[in-house]
Design a protein around this motif. Structure first.
Motif, PDB file in Angstrom:
ATOM      1  N   LYS A 127       0.853  -1.192   0.000  1.00 47.34           N
ATOM      2  CA  LYS A 127       0.000   0.000   0.000  1.00 47.34           C
ATOM      3  C   LYS A 127       0.881   1.232   0.000  1.00 47.34           C
ATOM      4  O   LYS A 127       2.011   1.218   0.481  1.00 47.34           O
ATOM      5  CB  LYS A 127      -0.897   0.012   1.248  1.00 47.34           C
ATOM      6  N   ARG A 128       0.364   2.325  -0.554  1.00 46.59           N
ATOM      7  CA  ARG A 128       1.071   3.592  -0.547  1.00 46.59           C
ATOM      8  C   ARG A 128       0.112   4.692  -0.980  1.00 46.59           C
ATOM      9  O   ARG A 128      -1.006   4.416  -1.464  1.00 46.59           O
ATOM     10  CB  ARG A 128       2.280   3.551  -1.491  1.00 46.59           C
ATOM     11  N   ASP A 129       0.513   5.932  -0.820  1.00 45.13           N
ATOM     12  CA  ASP A 129      -0.238   7.055  -1.361  1.00 45.13           C
ATOM     13  C   ASP A 129       0.088   7.156  -2.841  1.00 45.13           C
ATOM     14  O   ASP A 129       1.262   7.266  -3.220  1.00 45.13           O
ATOM     15  CB  ASP A 129       0.155   8.352  -0.642  1.00 45.13           C
ATOM     16  N   GLN A 130      -0.943   7.104  -3.690  1.00 44.19           N
ATOM     17  CA  GLN A 130      -0.707   7.105  -5.130  1.00 44.19           C
ATOM     18  C   GLN A 130      -1.899   7.716  -5.862  1.00 44.19           C
ATOM     19  O   GLN A 130      -2.943   7.988  -5.268  1.00 44.19           O
ATOM     20  CB  GLN A 130      -0.438   5.685  -5.630  1.00 44.19           C
ATOM     21  N   THR A 131      -1.747   7.918  -7.165  1.00 40.55           N
ATOM     22  CA  THR A 131      -2.777   8.599  -7.950  1.00 40.55           C
ATOM     23  C   THR A 131      -4.027   7.751  -8.122  1.00 40.55           C
ATOM     24  O   THR A 131      -5.146   8.203  -7.882  1.00 40.55           O
ATOM     25  CB  THR A 131      -2.213   8.975  -9.338  1.00 40.55           C
ATOM     26  N   SER A 132      -3.854   6.500  -8.536  1.00 42.65           N
ATOM     27  CA  SER A 132      -5.003   5.625  -8.770  1.00 42.65           C
ATOM     28  C   SER A 132      -5.115   4.574  -7.673  1.00 42.65           C
ATOM     29  O   SER A 132      -4.197   4.387  -6.873  1.00 42.65           O
ATOM     30  CB  SER A 132      -4.886   4.953 -10.139  1.00 42.65           C
ATOM     31  N   PHE A 133      -6.216   3.875  -7.661  1.00 37.69           N
ATOM     32  CA  PHE A 133      -6.470   2.901  -6.597  1.00 37.69           C
ATOM     33  C   PHE A 133      -5.526   1.704  -6.680  1.00 37.69           C
ATOM     34  O   PHE A 133      -5.053   1.205  -5.658  1.00 37.69           O
ATOM     35  CB  PHE A 133      -7.919   2.423  -6.673  1.00 37.69           C
ATOM     36  N   ILE A 134      -5.257   1.250  -7.909  1.00 38.30           N
ATOM     37  CA  ILE A 134      -4.349   0.128  -8.127  1.00 38.30           C
ATOM     38  C   ILE A 134      -3.242   0.569  -9.079  1.00 38.30           C
ATOM     39  O   ILE A 134      -3.524   1.148 -10.133  1.00 38.30           O
ATOM     40  CB  ILE A 134      -5.083  -1.091  -8.732  1.00 38.30           C
ATOM     41  N   GLU A 135      -1.985   0.299  -8.709  1.00 30.83           N
ATOM     42  CA  GLU A 135      -0.857   0.610  -9.573  1.00 30.83           C
ATOM     43  C   GLU A 135       0.170  -0.520  -9.494  1.00 30.83           C
ATOM     44  O   GLU A 135       0.323  -1.153  -8.450  1.00 30.83           O
ATOM     45  CB  GLU A 135      -0.190   1.931  -9.171  1.00 30.83           C
ATOM     46  N   TYR A 136       0.846  -0.736 -10.610  1.00 30.24           N
ATOM     47  CA  TYR A 136       1.919  -1.722 -10.657  1.00 30.24           C
ATOM     48  C   TYR A 136       3.257  -0.993 -10.689  1.00 30.24           C
ATOM     49  O   TYR A 136       3.407   0.025 -11.370  1.00 30.24           O
ATOM     50  CB  TYR A 136       1.806  -2.599 -11.905  1.00 30.24           C
ATOM     51  N   GLU A 137       4.237  -1.528  -9.968  1.00 33.05           N
ATOM     52  CA  GLU A 137       5.598  -0.999 -10.017  1.00 33.05           C
ATOM     53  C   GLU A 137       6.502  -2.116 -10.512  1.00 33.05           C
ATOM     54  O   GLU A 137       6.785  -3.074  -9.794  1.00 33.05           O
ATOM     55  CB  GLU A 137       6.035  -0.513  -8.638  1.00 33.05           C
ATOM     56  N   ILE A 138       6.927  -1.990 -11.756  1.00 31.06           N
ATOM     57  CA  ILE A 138       7.765  -3.018 -12.393  1.00 31.06           C
ATOM     58  C   ILE A 138       9.024  -2.312 -12.878  1.00 31.06           C
ATOM     59  O   ILE A 138       9.017  -1.631 -13.904  1.00 31.06           O
ATOM     60  CB  ILE A 138       7.019  -3.692 -13.560  1.00 31.06           C
ATOM     61  N   ILE A 139      10.105  -2.455 -12.124  1.00 27.20           N
ATOM     62  CA  ILE A 139      11.333  -1.708 -12.337  1.00 27.20           C
ATOM     63  C   ILE A 139      12.498  -2.688 -12.484  1.00 27.20           C
ATOM     64  O   ILE A 139      12.578  -3.665 -11.730  1.00 27.20           O
ATOM     65  CB  ILE A 139      11.598  -0.757 -11.150  1.00 27.20           C
TER      66      ILE A 139
END
Length: 259
Positions: A127-139
Motif C-alpha cells: 500500500k502507498r499514497d498514489q494517484t489511482s487505486f491500483i498501480e503496478y511498479e515493475i522496475i
C-alpha cells in the motif's frame, strides 16, 4: 549542513541476500510508523578501516527520501531502531554506505536497493499514497509490486482472501509478463526478470516469447492457466482449488475457505 560524500573507488558488493548476508534490515509497522532495524556483519576479510562509519538511508520509489542515519563503525556497528512516518513498510527500501572517518568522507563500500529482510523475491503486494487505486511498479532489478491506495486495507484483504487473490494475482501476473516481453531491452540485465522467465518456461514447457504478438498472448494465457492450477507442494492444492465456485453466494466469497 548536508554531508557530501566522495564516491572515489567505492565497492558496491556488500551481500544483502543468501544464507549469510552482511546487511539485513527488519521492518515492522506500529502506531502508524514504519520502524526499521539494521543488522550489520561485514566479512572480516574486507580491507576496510575499522573506524569507517556506516550510514543507512531509507527511501521509496515513489519519492520519499529519508536522512542518512549513522549506525556506528565497522568495528562497533550499532543496533538500533529508526522510525519513519512518511513511508510504509510495503514500499520502504534502503541504501547503505561505508564512509571514511576523515574530512574527505570517501565512500569505501556501498549497497543499494536493499529490501526489508524476508520480502518476497518473486512478487509483492503493498500500500502507498498514489494517484489511482491500483498501480503496478515493475522496475529493472527490483521485485514487481502490486500497490493499492493506502487507507482501504485491500493489501491486507488480498492476503486473507483466496477469492481476491485469485482475481488480482491473475491481472498482476499478466501485467508483469507483458512488461517483461514488450520492454525486454530495458530489463535485459534484470535478474528478477530472468527468474520469471525460468519459472514460466518450466511451468509452460515452452520458450519465453521474444516479442509481443499473438503467440505471446497465447503464451501468457497458458502461463496464467498453469500458474493458477499448479498445486502448491506444501498444501497439495492450487490457487484455483482454493477459489469459491458459483455455488457460494457473493457475501461469502471474500471470506471463503476451502477446507
Amino acid at each position: 549542513m548536508r554531508d557530501i560524500f566522495n564516491y572515489t573507488d567505492r565497492k558496491d558488493d556488500i551481500r544483502k541476500a543468501g544464507d549469510n548476508p552482511e546487511i539485513k534490515i527488519t521492518v515492522k509497522e506500529k502506531d502508524g510508523l514504519t520502524i526499521y532495524e539494521p543488522h550489520i556483519k561485514l566479512d572480516k576479510e574486507r580491507k576496510i578501516s575499522k573506524d569507517a562509519k556506516i550510514f543507512i538511508q531509507a527511501y521509496s520509489n515513489s519519492g520519499f527520501v529519508g536522512k542518512p542515519n549513522n549506525f556506528g563503525t565497522i568495528e562497533f556497528p550499532l543496533i538500533k531502531e529508526i522510525e519513519e512516518s512518511e513511508v510504509g513498510e510495503d514500499e520502504i527500501k534502503f541504501r547503505l554506505k561505508i564512509v571514511s572517518n576523515d574530512k574527505f568522507k570517501t565512500i569505501l563500500a556501498s549497497c543499494y536497493k536493499i529490501d526489508p529482510w524476508g520480502s518476497s523475491t518473486f512478487f509483492k503486494i503493498g500500500k502507498r499514497d498514489q494517484t489511482s487505486f491500483i498501480e503496478y511498479e515493475i522496475i529493472p532489478g527490483e521485485v514487481p509490486v502490486l500497490y493499492f491506495q493506502r487507507g482501504y486495507g485491500v493489501e491486507r484483504d488480498v492476503k486473507e482472501s483466496h477469492y481476491l487473490k485469485g482475481i488480482l494475482f491473475s491481472f498482476a501476473i499478466r501485467e508483469i509478463l507483458q512488461k517483461y516481453i514488450i520492454n525486454k531491452d530495458e530489463f535485459s540485465e534484470c535478474n528478477i526478470r530472468k527468474n520469471w522467465i525460468k519459472h514460466f518456461s518450466t511451468i509452460c514447457e515452452d520458450k519465453f516469447p521474444e516479442q509481443y504478438d499473438e503467440d505471446a498472448e497465447n503464451y501468457i494465457n497458458t502461463a496464467l492457466k498453469n500458474f493458477t492450477t499448479k498445486k502448491n507442494e506444501r498444501i497439495s492444492r492450487s490457487l484455483m482449488d482454493l477459489m469459491p465456485d458459483s455455488s457460494i453466494e457473493l457475501k461469502d466469497k471474500l471470506t471463503f475457505k476451502n477446507k
